[in-house]
Motif scaffolding. Structure first.
Motif, PDB file in Angstrom:
ATOM      1  N   GLU A  93      12.911  -4.430   5.187  1.00 60.63           N
ATOM      2  CA  GLU A  93      12.915  -5.475   6.298  1.00 60.63           C
ATOM      3  C   GLU A  93      14.096  -6.324   5.704  1.00 60.63           C
ATOM      4  N   ASN A  94      14.892  -7.038   6.549  1.00 64.25           N
ATOM      5  CA  ASN A  94      16.083  -7.936   6.238  1.00 64.25           C
ATOM      6  C   ASN A  94      16.952  -7.442   5.080  1.00 64.25           C
ATOM      7  N   GLY A  95      16.693  -5.939   4.821  1.00 62.01           N
ATOM      8  CA  GLY A  95      17.496  -5.440   3.752  1.00 62.01           C
ATOM      9  C   GLY A  95      16.745  -5.186   2.494  1.00 62.01           C
ATOM     10  N   ILE A  96      15.426  -5.887   2.401  1.00 60.10           N
ATOM     11  CA  ILE A  96      14.559  -5.805   1.313  1.00 60.10           C
ATOM     12  C   ILE A  96      13.428  -4.688   1.354  1.00 60.10           C
ATOM     13  N   ARG A  97      13.186  -3.814   0.369  1.00 61.55           N
ATOM     14  CA  ARG A  97      12.230  -2.698   0.439  1.00 61.55           C
ATOM     15  C   ARG A  97      10.939  -3.351   0.028  1.00 61.55           C
ATOM     16  N   TYR A  98      10.147  -2.814   0.679  1.00 62.81           N
ATOM     17  CA  TYR A  98       8.578  -3.171   0.275  1.00 62.81           C
ATOM     18  C   TYR A  98       7.828  -1.926   0.360  1.00 62.81           C
ATOM     19  N   ILE A  99       6.681  -1.866  -0.587  1.00 62.27           N
ATOM     20  CA  ILE A  99       5.737  -0.890  -0.514  1.00 62.27           C
ATOM     21  C   ILE A  99       4.479  -1.654   0.291  1.00 62.27           C
ATOM     22  N   VAL A 100       4.145  -0.962   1.421  1.00 55.32           N
ATOM     23  CA  VAL A 100       3.084  -1.593   2.261  1.00 55.32           C
ATOM     24  C   VAL A 100       1.875  -0.915   2.034  1.00 55.32           C
ATOM     25  N   ASP A 101       0.582  -1.307   1.592  1.00 56.92           N
ATOM     26  CA  ASP A 101      -0.700  -0.711   1.484  1.00 56.92           C
ATOM     27  C   ASP A 101      -1.484  -1.055   2.669  1.00 56.92           C
ATOM     28  N   VAL A 102      -1.371   0.058   3.636  1.00 60.90           N
ATOM     29  CA  VAL A 102      -2.061  -0.241   4.932  1.00 60.90           C
ATOM     30  C   VAL A 102      -3.482  -0.047   4.672  1.00 60.90           C
ATOM     31  N   GLU A 103      -3.888   0.623   3.540  1.00 60.04           N
ATOM     32  CA  GLU A 103      -5.423   0.928   3.385  1.00 60.04           C
ATOM     33  C   GLU A 103      -6.017  -0.399   2.927  1.00 60.04           C
ATOM     34  N   GLY A 156      -4.213  -3.454   1.693  1.00 56.99           N
ATOM     35  CA  GLY A 156      -3.613  -4.870   1.777  1.00 56.99           C
ATOM     36  C   GLY A 156      -4.366  -5.644   2.967  1.00 56.99           C
ATOM     37  N   GLN A 157      -3.729  -6.990   2.763  1.00 59.16           N
ATOM     38  CA  GLN A 157      -4.371  -7.850   3.881  1.00 59.16           C
ATOM     39  C   GLN A 157      -4.201  -7.617   5.277  1.00 59.16           C
ATOM     40  N   LYS A 158      -5.391  -7.901   6.178  1.00 58.22           N
ATOM     41  CA  LYS A 158      -4.870  -7.335   7.652  1.00 58.22           C
ATOM     42  C   LYS A 158      -4.455  -5.977   7.757  1.00 58.22           C
ATOM     43  N   THR A 159      -3.375  -5.887   8.420  1.00 59.66           N
ATOM     44  CA  THR A 159      -2.602  -4.320   8.617  1.00 59.66           C
ATOM     45  C   THR A 159      -1.709  -4.209   7.256  1.00 59.66           C
ATOM     46  N   GLY A 160      -1.713  -4.905   6.420  1.00 57.59           N
ATOM     47  CA  GLY A 160      -1.027  -4.560   5.056  1.00 57.59           C
ATOM     48  C   GLY A 160       0.177  -5.398   4.882  1.00 57.59           C
ATOM     49  N   PHE A 161       0.953  -5.980   5.878  1.00 58.89           N
ATOM     50  CA  PHE A 161       2.149  -6.856   5.653  1.00 58.89           C
ATOM     51  C   PHE A 161       2.363  -7.802   6.984  1.00 58.89           C
ATOM     52  N   SER A 168      -4.443 -13.447  -5.203  1.00 57.82           N
ATOM     53  CA  SER A 168      -4.895 -12.142  -5.131  1.00 57.82           C
ATOM     54  C   SER A 168      -4.173 -11.168  -6.133  1.00 57.82           C
ATOM     55  N   GLU A 169      -4.936 -10.543  -7.184  1.00 57.31           N
ATOM     56  CA  GLU A 169      -4.461 -10.106  -8.171  1.00 57.31           C
ATOM     57  C   GLU A 169      -3.656  -8.585  -7.603  1.00 57.31           C
ATOM     58  N   LEU A 170      -4.239  -8.130  -6.567  1.00 58.39           N
ATOM     59  CA  LEU A 170      -3.534  -6.906  -5.992  1.00 58.39           C
ATOM     60  C   LEU A 170      -2.283  -7.022  -5.251  1.00 58.39           C
ATOM     61  N   GLY A 171      -2.346  -8.360  -4.787  1.00 58.48           N
ATOM     62  CA  GLY A 171      -1.221  -8.824  -3.964  1.00 58.48           C
ATOM     63  C   GLY A 171       0.014  -8.927  -5.030  1.00 58.48           C
ATOM     64  N   VAL A 172      -0.233  -9.589  -6.121  1.00 60.71           N
ATOM     65  CA  VAL A 172       0.820  -9.955  -7.072  1.00 60.71           C
ATOM     66  C   VAL A 172       1.319  -8.824  -7.752  1.00 60.71           C
ATOM     67  N   LEU A 227       5.609 -22.819   1.425  1.00 62.92           N
ATOM     68  CA  LEU A 227       4.178 -23.015   1.551  1.00 62.92           C
ATOM     69  C   LEU A 227       3.619 -22.271   2.689  1.00 62.92           C
ATOM     70  N   ASP A 228       3.160 -21.009   2.377  1.00 66.40           N
ATOM     71  CA  ASP A 228       2.698 -19.991   3.558  1.00 66.40           C
ATOM     72  C   ASP A 228       1.243 -19.634   3.218  1.00 66.40           C
ATOM     73  N   PRO A 229       0.326 -20.669   3.253  1.00 69.73           N
ATOM     74  CA  PRO A 229      -1.104 -20.512   3.127  1.00 69.73           C
ATOM     75  C   PRO A 229      -1.518 -19.529   4.195  1.00 69.73           C
ATOM     76  N   PRO A 230      -2.750 -18.793   3.992  1.00 68.98           N
ATOM     77  CA  PRO A 230      -3.699 -18.078   4.893  1.00 68.98           C
ATOM     78  C   PRO A 230      -4.306 -19.098   5.867  1.00 68.98           C
ATOM     79  N   ALA A 231      -4.656 -18.975   6.913  1.00 68.93           N
ATOM     80  CA  ALA A 231      -5.167 -19.867   7.846  1.00 68.93           C
ATOM     81  C   ALA A 231      -6.363 -20.654   7.342  1.00 68.93           C
TER      82      ALA A 231
END
Length: 400
Positions: free
Chosen positions: A189-199, A201-206, A254-258, A300-304
């Motif tokens: 996305e935007n030229g940046i590579r990510y690993i998305v954990d769909v199982e 990760g938060q909500k759908t993973g990304f 989130s340790e998983l997220g970090v 600042l991009d907090p959860p709801a």
């Protein structure tokens, strides 16, 4: 489809009559005929005037969710194929579709259903009983429509594990739809590579909704020191690093997220510039201030902070506090990107809260941009809940 008719109380259903998609339990006068929850019913005004067809669930305060306003339109496979084709065509016209939200519930006239596409994987979130009955059909239709665009979907994962399903009398569930596959999916996305954990990760993973907001902030980060709060898997931080930031700190509880964010940094060769810390943002910000740290750009991009009207007052306090702390940590003339992803936090409430935060710390705000969610999360003007993301970029100046 059942033969049941839902009759609206005289004077009620104003949102529905102006294009909304929901009929609330307190708007219903009577239900005539036999039905089971999840069935398609007809909705009529008090005088018998046809208002639409939708699926019913008396377990939910959102008792009917409208699918069509055409009296002669059958709710069948052809209907859902039309909805799916329209949704995909819209994405191809408005966004980069390599990874995107392909169905956004009410805004795509498929209430209660969210489908995200991560490269060649689909992640499905079904939040309403009625749409759940058609879920597998819609997935098959999506595969067919995407194949026509040359996209072969190699796997589908369901993330229907949100608490809101309990309001529908449904169990929370997650798992494969069809064959199993590696649930860690690489996207660009935007030229940046990510690993998305769909199982896991938060909500759908990304969070695809911030795609173009990340670009907007990135261009301010050249040679800058950057703090990315509530970083999740590092998306804003990595955009800042890729745009030439001098140093970036991403923070999340989130340790998983970090851990995933650190992997993503290595994936992009940015691990020397972009660093991550697992911490509570509300605890870390005052510590950074007392340590004398200052930044050129803060995100600042907090959860709801609120998912209901009842908790809006507490949410205001939370947004005010993090914005006060963020402004204090900025160098004079630095940039603050701040947002809210709760639709209960209205644009007016959010802007007033930021204004109050600036007043409290004697800062002047110069608005650079006001943005919202990416176009693959379309805002249906008659459905307030579809407009949820408010995103400001400010230059923050000391009062002089």
């Amino acid at each position: 489809m059942s033969n049941a008719v839902v009759r609206i109380i005289k004077g009620k259903g104003r949102t529905l009559k102006t294009g909304g998609m929901w009929v609330y339990d307190n708007e219903i006068d009577e239900i005539q005929g036999i039905f089971q929850n999840g069935d398609i019913v007809i909705v009529e005004d008090f005088d018998g005037f046809f208002l639409g067809k939708g699926f019913i669930n008396t377990n939910s305060k959102l008792t009917v969710r409208i699918l069509t306003r055409k009296i002669d339109q059958e709710i069948n496979r052809d209907f859902f194929e039309m909805r799916v084709r329209n949704a995909w065509k819209y994405r191809t016209q408005t966004v980069d579709t390599s990874s995107c939200r392909v169905i956004f519930g009410e805004a795509d006239f498929l209430p209660g259903l969210v489908v995200d596409k991560f490269s060649d994987v689909l992640v499905v979130e079904s939040l309403a009983l009625g749409i759940d009955k058609y879920k597998l059909m819609i997935v098959d239709l999506l595969k067919e429509v995407l194949m026509e665009s040359g996209i072969k979907i190699r796997g589908v994962y369901e993330r229907s594990d949100a608490k809101v399903r309990l309001n529908e009398g449904m169990e929370r569930t997650k798992g494969f739809i069809g064959e199993e596959f590696d649930t860690k999916v690489e996207i660009v996305e935007n030229g940046i590579r990510y690993i998305v954990d769909v199982e896991e990760g938060q909500k759908t993973g990304f969070f695809l909704d911030q795609k173009y907001n990340r670009q907007a902030v990135g261009k301010l980060c050249k040679n800058a020191s950057v703090l990315d709060c509530f970083t999740h898997t590092g998306s804003f931080a990595l955009n800042a690093g890729a745009c030439g930031a001098q140093n970036v700190l991403g923070v999340d509880a989130s340790e998983l997220g970090v851990n995933q964010a650190r992997e993503n940094a290595k994936l992009n060769g940015l691990e020397r510039v972009v660093h991550f810390e697992c911490a509570n943002v509300f605890d870390l910000l005052p510590k950074l201030e007392s340590d004398g740290e200052r930044f050129d750009v803060i995100i600042l991009d907090p959860p709801a902070f609120t998912k209901s009207k009842n908790s809006v007052k507490n949410a205001i306090k939370g947004y005010r506090e993090i914005n006060i702390r963020g402004m204090k940590l900025l160098k004079d003339g630095g940039y603050l990107a701040t947002c809210s992803c709760s639709h209960f936090m209205t644009p007016e409430l959010f802007s007033d809260t930021i204004k109050q935060a600036a007043k409290n710390v004697h800062k002047r705000l110069r608005q650079v941009e006001y943005r919202t969610q990416a176009a693959d999360h379309p805002i249906l003007w008659a459905a307030d809940e579809s407009y949820y993301l408010k995103f400001y970029i400010f230059q923050v100046c000391d009062e002089k």
